[in-house]
Design a protein around this motif. Structure first.
Motif, PDB file in Angstrom:
ATOM      1  N   GLY A  46       0.812  -1.220   0.000  1.00  0.00           N
ATOM      2  CA  GLY A  46       0.000   0.000   0.000  1.00  0.00           C
ATOM      3  C   GLY A  46       0.839   1.261   0.000  1.00  0.00           C
ATOM      4  N   ASP A  47       2.133   1.119  -0.207  1.00  0.00           N
ATOM      5  CA  ASP A  47       3.107   2.216  -0.141  1.00  0.00           C
ATOM      6  C   ASP A  47       3.471   2.670  -1.556  1.00  0.00           C
ATOM      7  N   THR A  48       3.432   3.980  -1.812  1.00  0.00           N
ATOM      8  CA  THR A  48       3.782   4.515  -3.134  1.00  0.00           C
ATOM      9  C   THR A  48       5.210   5.070  -3.183  1.00  0.00           C
ATOM     10  N   SER A  49       6.056   4.712  -2.236  1.00  0.00           N
ATOM     11  CA  SER A  49       7.404   5.286  -2.204  1.00  0.00           C
ATOM     12  C   SER A  49       8.241   4.897  -3.428  1.00  0.00           C
ATOM     13  N   LEU A  50       8.052   3.691  -3.971  1.00  0.00           N
ATOM     14  CA  LEU A  50       8.783   3.326  -5.187  1.00  0.00           C
ATOM     15  C   LEU A  50       8.330   4.194  -6.355  1.00  0.00           C
ATOM     16  N   GLU A  51       7.040   4.448  -6.443  1.00  0.00           N
ATOM     17  CA  GLU A  51       6.521   5.317  -7.505  1.00  0.00           C
ATOM     18  C   GLU A  51       7.037   6.739  -7.330  1.00  0.00           C
ATOM     19  N   GLU A  52       7.113   7.198  -6.089  1.00  0.00           N
ATOM     20  CA  GLU A  52       7.642   8.542  -5.820  1.00  0.00           C
ATOM     21  C   GLU A  52       9.096   8.642  -6.273  1.00  0.00           C
TER      22      GLU A  52
END
Length: 184
Positions: A46-52
């Motif tokens: 549920g984490d978007t840190s890779l996309e960021e």
């Protein structure tokens, strides 16, 4: 005669357009190899840190920023089924990175009455002068990029753009879990 672009020719259009680029997305899933790692990570966490992290370094986001700095418009409408598919939930969670780069992205729930007036294909409209229709294989992978530049066909796609844009909900206002917004 159908004119097709190679993948490289298609990519070059995002550098060469003069004023506006606009996209209609109608699929609930896209199978794009460059997104797989971020999507699978998001599904697990549920984490978007890779996309960021990707947004800071990607060619796509860099091109959007440059074009917007030059005064060009980047817009897109996503027609989506509700409840959202896993892929579209991930897109919704990560859309802020596209918007931060300069895209204006809106959402149009598939059950909205106006969706029946729209085509059943994804397309990019460049400078309101020509269209690139995206064709997908059975596994949702884009595999053909068809150029349409006949004036009547381009005008029809411009009309579809105008309809979708008028009724689509800006990203910051779209709440996929909200009660039916279109009931009478």
């Amino acid at each position: 005669m159908t004119k097709l672009l190679t993948r490289e020719e298609f990519r070059r259009q995002f550098l060469d357009f003069e004023h506006t680029t606009w996209k209609l997305e109608i699929r609930d899933r896209y199978n794009v190899s460059g997104e797989r790692e971020e999507f699978e990570y998001w599904l697990r966490t549920g984490d978007t840190s890779l996309e960021e992290k990707h947004a800071r370094t990607s060619t796509w986001h860099r091109n959007v920023r440059r074009a917007r700095d030059a005064g060009k418009l980047w817009q897109r409408v996503r027609v989506v089924s509700e409840p959202l598919s896993d892929y579209i939930r991930w897109e919704h969670a990560a859309t802020r990175f596209n918007e931060e780069a300069g895209e204006d992205i809106r959402w149009l729930p598939r059950h909205h009455p106006v969706v029946g007036e729209l085509p059943q294909h994804d397309f990019w409209l460049f400078d309101s002068r020509w269209v690139c229709v995206l064709h997908f294989d059975d596994d949702d992978v884009p595999h053909r990029y068809e150029v349409i530049d006949a004036p009547a066909a381009v005008a029809r796609h411009c009309r579809w753009r105008d309809i979708a844009w008028r009724y689509a909900i800006p990203h910051r206002e779209y709440a996929p879990d909200a009660p039916d917004r279109f009931s009478t």
